[in-house]
Scaffold this motif. Structure first.
Motif, PDB file in Angstrom:
ATOM      1  N   LEU A   1       0.621   1.389  -2.517  1.00 51.08           N
ATOM      2  CA  LEU A   1       1.501   0.211  -2.570  1.00 51.08           C
ATOM      3  C   LEU A   1       0.859  -0.913  -3.375  1.00 51.08           C
ATOM      4  CD1 LEU A   1       2.907   0.090   1.069  1.00 51.08           C
ATOM      5  CD2 LEU A   1       3.901   1.141  -0.962  1.00 51.08           C
ATOM      6  N   ALA A   2      -0.475  -1.054  -3.266  1.00 49.33           N
ATOM      7  CA  ALA A   2      -1.148  -2.085  -4.070  1.00 49.33           C
ATOM      8  C   ALA A   2      -1.145  -1.699  -5.545  1.00 49.33           C
ATOM      9  CB  ALA A   2      -2.581  -2.275  -3.562  1.00 49.33           C
ATOM     10  N   ALA A   3      -1.382  -0.423  -5.842  1.00 46.64           N
ATOM     11  CA  ALA A   3      -1.412   0.018  -7.242  1.00 46.64           C
ATOM     12  C   ALA A   3      -0.042  -0.069  -7.897  1.00 46.64           C
ATOM     13  CB  ALA A   3      -1.943   1.452  -7.313  1.00 46.64           C
ATOM     14  N   ARG A   4       1.016  -0.099  -7.105  1.00 47.03           N
ATOM     15  CA  ARG A   4       2.358  -0.181  -7.683  1.00 47.03           C
ATOM     16  C   ARG A   4       2.625  -1.532  -8.333  1.00 47.03           C
ATOM     17  NH1 ARG A   4       6.982  -0.306  -6.482  1.00 47.03           N
ATOM     18  NH2 ARG A   4       7.484   0.465  -8.546  1.00 47.03           N
ATOM     19  N   ALA A   5       1.705  -2.476  -8.182  1.00 44.39           N
ATOM     20  CA  ALA A   5       1.899  -3.768  -8.845  1.00 44.39           C
ATOM     21  C   ALA A   5       1.971  -3.598 -10.355  1.00 44.39           C
ATOM     22  CB  ALA A   5       0.765  -4.726  -8.464  1.00 44.39           C
ATOM     23  N   LEU A   6       1.187  -2.643 -10.911  1.00 42.88           N
ATOM     24  CA  LEU A   6       1.198  -2.441 -12.360  1.00 42.88           C
ATOM     25  C   LEU A   6       2.546  -1.906 -12.859  1.00 42.88           C
ATOM     26  CD1 LEU A   6      -0.149  -2.323 -15.119  1.00 42.88           C
ATOM     27  CD2 LEU A   6      -1.076  -0.064 -14.495  1.00 42.88           C
ATOM     28  N   PRO A   7       3.062  -0.773 -12.366  1.00 42.48           N
ATOM     29  CA  PRO A   7       4.373  -0.334 -12.856  1.00 42.48           C
ATOM     30  C   PRO A   7       5.486  -1.315 -12.514  1.00 42.48           C
ATOM     31  CG  PRO A   7       3.669   1.028 -11.019  1.00 42.48           C
ATOM     32  CD  PRO A   7       2.499   0.206 -11.419  1.00 42.48           C
ATOM     33  N   ALA A   8       5.343  -2.058 -11.410  1.00 43.89           N
ATOM     34  CA  ALA A   8       6.372  -3.051 -11.092  1.00 43.89           C
ATOM     35  C   ALA A   8       6.382  -4.168 -12.135  1.00 43.89           C
ATOM     36  CB  ALA A   8       6.123  -3.623  -9.696  1.00 43.89           C
ATOM     37  N   LEU A   9       5.176  -4.634 -12.538  1.00 38.94           N
ATOM     38  CA  LEU A   9       5.091  -5.677 -13.566  1.00 38.94           C
ATOM     39  C   LEU A   9       5.647  -5.168 -14.895  1.00 38.94           C
ATOM     40  CD1 LEU A   9       4.130  -8.427 -14.583  1.00 38.94           C
ATOM     41  CD2 LEU A   9       1.867  -7.407 -14.952  1.00 38.94           C
ATOM     42  N   LEU A  10       5.224  -3.954 -15.303  1.00 34.77           N
ATOM     43  CA  LEU A  10       5.728  -3.414 -16.557  1.00 34.77           C
ATOM     44  C   LEU A  10       7.227  -3.155 -16.482  1.00 34.77           C
ATOM     45  CD1 LEU A  10       2.859  -0.858 -17.359  1.00 34.77           C
ATOM     46  CD2 LEU A  10       3.218  -3.143 -18.322  1.00 34.77           C
ATOM     47  N   GLY A  11       7.694  -2.704 -15.334  1.00 34.17           N
ATOM     48  CA  GLY A  11       9.135  -2.501 -15.189  1.00 34.17           C
ATOM     49  C   GLY A  11       9.914  -3.791 -15.303  1.00 34.17           C
ATOM     50  N   GLY A  12       9.346  -4.862 -14.741  1.00 35.43           N
ATOM     51  CA  GLY A  12      10.009  -6.150 -14.889  1.00 35.43           C
ATOM     52  C   GLY A  12      10.067  -6.594 -16.337  1.00 35.43           C
TER      53      GLY A  12
END
Length: 381
Positions: free
Chosen positions: A92-103
């Motif tokens: 869940l913490a590592a998902r910050a990267l794909p979430a940022l790129l997805g945004g």
């Protein structure tokens, strides 16, 4: 291009956009969890409860993310997560990267749609020349292609993170499987010992005593000088011999149900129902016949459940349902008795070990006053 194809191509951008929003929610969840655990540090019991609840919530969130990624790839829903422990929070913490790129790629797509609207309005107003329009179309097509490739790349990163941090590695899976097999082997040995003790007890307390009484009856008949009394003793001895044969058959069936060699499982369960002191309803759905060990395990589960219900549950009816499920065959046994069955009792625990030895699942629900439900799932192999 058909609507189905458009939906397929639209899945990845939609999943990535949704992942950008869920990533923000997951960061908020991790922040709240960290603060709550910190506040609960002074109370170990409360901290353990908060940690357990947070782990369950994290696994549920991670499961939703895996379903989102499977939907994006047009794949079936993934199986439940293995007990991943702290790795779930790491994911869940590592998902910050794909979430940022997805945004970012979602914001670029929204910007492109807005610019396309401006170009369309200029064309309708007649303020844009044809060469300028062609240049805008070529530029927009190139940017859209790069944008869609960005969505695909972000989805790939997200999927790789899920595979790396949530799914067990080959070595870990082998170690887990070896541990399960070692535990299962020990359980099987213990179950065999318990079964032998039970057979010895049945022979000693039941059949052996009946045979001793039968010998005494025959001795009295031999010593009697009264023909009528001799005939009565022989009649009683004959009746006791018949009951001894029935008890011998019962003991043999507890060792192995030989009727399965020439009858189907539903026919054998019908025999169990006929011998039950409590009415038994059988719902047998057609399914591929499983292997003999699987049928034997289902038979023993049904026998033990029917016997326990007749002895302890004060039930008026027992229902046995057998049918296929996603992994093989499933048996559900319910009654309307008083409930309160102990899953750790010798009988039910022995059944759980027998089912576990075949890679099956054994579940008992028996709330006080709410009847008992036993659910068994076994592979068909």
């Amino acid at each position: 291009m058909s609507i189905a194809v458009l939906r397929k191509w639209a899945r990845v951008p939609a999943a990535v956009t949704a992942g950008a929003f869920t990533g923000l929610a997951e960061l908020a969840f991790l922040l709240v969890t960290g603060l709550t655990l910190g506040l609960a540090a002074v109370a170990p019991v409360a901290r353990r409860r908060v940690a357990a609840a947070s782990t369950r919530a994290a696994r549920w969130i991670a499961g939703r993310e895996r379903r989102r990624l499977a939907w994006a790839g047009g794949e079936p829903a993934p199986p439940p997560l293995p007990p991943a422990g702290p790795r779930v929070f790491g994911y869940l913490a590592a998902r910050a990267l794909p979430a940022l790129l997805g945004g970012l790629v979602t914001a670029l797509l929204a910007t492109g749609v807005a610019l396309a609207g401006i170009v369309a309005r200029s064309v309708l107003a007649g303020t844009m020349t044809v060469p300028h329009l062609l240049g805008q179309v070529l530029l927009g097509a190139a940017l859209l292609t790069l944008n869609l490739q960005g969505f695909v790349t972000v989805a790939g990163i997200d999927a790789r993170l899920a595979r790396t941090l949530l799914e067990s590695s080959t070595r870990e899976e082998l170690e887990r499987r070896i541990g399960e097999l070692a535990a299962s082997r020990a359980e099987v040995v213990a179950a065999v010992d318990v079964e032998r003790q039970r057979i010895e007890r049945d022979l000693h307390d039941g059949l052996q005593q009946r045979l001793v009484a039968l010998g005494m009856l025959l001795g009295r008949a031999r010593r009697s000088a009264d023909p009528e009394r001799t005939r009565a003793l022989l009649d009683q001895a004959h009746a006791d011999a018949q009951r001894a044969v029935e008890e011998m058959r019962e003991v043999a069936w507890r060792v192995y149900p030989s009727a399965l060699a020439h009858s189907s499982l539903d026919e054998v369960l019908a025999m169990v129902a006929q011998r039950s002191a409590v009415p038994v309803r059988i719902d047998f759905a057609p399914h591929p016949r499983p292997s003999r060990p699987v049928e034997t395990a289902l038979y023993f589960v049904a026998c033990e459940a029917v016997t326990n219900t007749a002895k302890h549950a004060a039930a008026t009816v027992i229902t046995i349902s057998v049918g296929p499920n996603a992994t093989g065959v499933e048996m559900v046994i319910t009654d309307d008795g008083v409930g309160g069955a102990d899953p750790d009792g010798s009988g039910l625990h022995g059944l759980a070990r027998r089912v576990a030895a075949l890679d099956g699942r054994f579940e008992v629900r028996s709330p006080s006053g709410g009847g008992t439900t036993i659910r068994v799932e076994l592979p068909c192999g």
